[in-house]
Design an enzyme around this catalytic site. Structure first.
Site, short mmCIF file in Angstrom:
data_model
loop_
_atom_site.label_atom_id
_atom_site.label_comp_id
_atom_site.label_asym_id
_atom_site.label_seq_id
_atom_site.Cartn_x
_atom_site.Cartn_y
_atom_site.Cartn_z
N GLY A 1 -15.34 3.17 3.99
CA GLY A 1 -13.98 3.64 3.75
C GLY A 1 -13.37 3.20 2.43
N GLN A 2 -14.19 2.61 1.54
CA GLN A 2 -13.63 2.22 0.24
C GLN A 2 -13.34 3.47 -0.60
OE1 GLN A 2 -16.07 -0.45 -2.15
NE2 GLN A 2 -14.35 -0.91 -3.53
N SER A 3 -12.12 3.56 -1.10
CA SER A 3 -11.74 4.70 -1.94
C SER A 3 -11.34 4.28 -3.34
CB SER A 3 -10.61 5.50 -1.28
OG SER A 3 -9.47 4.70 -1.11
N ASP B 1 0.85 -1.19 0.00
CA ASP B 1 0.00 0.00 0.00
C ASP B 1 0.89 1.25 0.00
OD1 ASP B 1 -3.22 0.48 0.97
OD2 ASP B 1 -1.85 2.19 1.07
N ILE B 2 0.50 2.24 -0.78
CA ILE B 2 1.27 3.48 -0.91
C ILE B 2 1.24 4.29 0.39
CG2 ILE B 2 -0.54 5.05 -1.75
CD1 ILE B 2 1.43 5.86 -3.99
N ASN C 1 -12.94 -3.06 2.51
CA ASN C 1 -13.95 -2.03 2.69
C ASN C 1 -14.91 -2.06 1.50
OD1 ASN C 1 -12.67 -1.07 5.08
ND2 ASN C 1 -11.18 0.03 3.81
N HIS D 1 -6.94 -5.69 2.08
CA HIS D 1 -5.80 -5.17 2.83
C HIS D 1 -5.28 -6.28 3.73
CE1 HIS D 1 -6.78 -0.75 2.30
NE2 HIS D 1 -7.99 -1.24 2.09
N HIS E 1 -10.27 -5.31 -3.37
CA HIS E 1 -8.93 -5.50 -2.80
C HIS E 1 -9.06 -5.90 -1.34
CE1 HIS E 1 -10.03 -1.24 -2.44
NE2 HIS E 1 -9.35 -1.21 -1.30
P1 5GP Z 1 -9.68 1.48 0.28
O1 5GP Z 1 -9.66 2.89 0.85
O2 5GP Z 1 -10.42 1.45 -1.02
O3 5GP Z 1 -10.11 0.42 1.24
O4 5GP Z 1 -8.17 1.12 -0.02
C1 5GP Z 1 -7.47 1.66 -1.10
C2 5GP Z 1 -6.01 1.62 -0.74
O5 5GP Z 1 -5.26 1.85 -1.90
C3 5GP Z 1 -5.59 2.69 0.28
O6 5GP Z 1 -5.05 2.07 1.44
C4 5GP Z 1 -4.56 3.53 -0.47
O7 5GP Z 1 -3.49 3.94 0.34
C5 5GP Z 1 -4.12 2.58 -1.57
N1 5GP Z 1 -3.68 3.25 -2.78
C6 5GP Z 1 -4.31 4.26 -3.42
N2 5GP Z 1 -3.63 4.60 -4.54
C7 5GP Z 1 -2.54 3.78 -4.59
C8 5GP Z 1 -1.47 3.64 -5.52
O8 5GP Z 1 -1.36 4.35 -6.52
N3 5GP Z 1 -0.54 2.68 -5.24
C9 5GP Z 1 -0.62 1.88 -4.14
N4 5GP Z 1 0.34 0.98 -3.96
N5 5GP Z 1 -1.64 1.97 -3.25
C10 5GP Z 1 -2.59 2.90 -3.48
#
Ligand code: 5GP
Ligand code: ZN
Length: 112
Positions: free
Chosen positions: A91-93, A30-31, A85, A100, A98
């Site tokens: 909290g899904q973005s 994760d970034i 999420n 985690h 995916h």
């Molecule tokens: P969500 O918020 O949908 O549950 O998780 C999305 C995840 O993707 C977040 O933890 C965010 O830090 C990660 N993320 C977003 N953009 C990138 C990217 O460009 N590269 C990587 N490695 N992770 C990303």
């Protein structure tokens, strides 16, 4: 999906720090890590979230869990949390399925 961030990572259009890859899925760090170990595992095919899992595409989800078990063992992480999420309120973005995988620190329960 052409405008999906994680589809772009699968294609290699956006770089990622890969942990594991096979024909069905990709794992990458994760970034914005929320734990000492924090990687994501995604199917290579576009599925929006757990809410789009069905009898036709569920095999990749089972496969992803075998990958999580294998990769965490290889990394020496024996206690960890798997989180997915679903939807903005949770909290899904990124709207590509995916999981985690977070480990290496104490976790609280219930999650926030
Ligand atoms: P969500 O918020 O949908 O549950 O998780 C999305 C995840 O993707 C977040 O933890 C965010 O830090 C990660 N993320 C977003 N953009 C990138 C990217 O460009 N590269 C990587 N490695 N992770 C990303
Ligand atoms: Zn996608």
């Amino acid at each position: 999906m052409s405008d999906c961030l994680f589809c772009k990572i699968v294609k290699g259009d956006i770089p990622s720090n890969k942990v594991y890859e096979d024909e069905l899925c990709l794992a990458f760090y994760d970034i914005d890590p929320q734990a000492p170990t924090h990687f994501l595992v995604i199917p290579k095919t576009h599925i929006g979230s757990v809410s789009e899992v069905n009898e036709e595409n569920a095999a990749v989800v089972a496969h992803i869990f075998t990958v999580i078990a294998k990769v965490t063992k290889e990394l020496g992480v024996d206690s960890y949390r798997v989180v997915s999420n679903i939807g903005e309120q949770a909290g899904q973005s990124v709207f590509h399925l995916h999981f985690h995988v977070l480990g290496g620190r104490d976790m609280t329960w219930p999650p926030g």
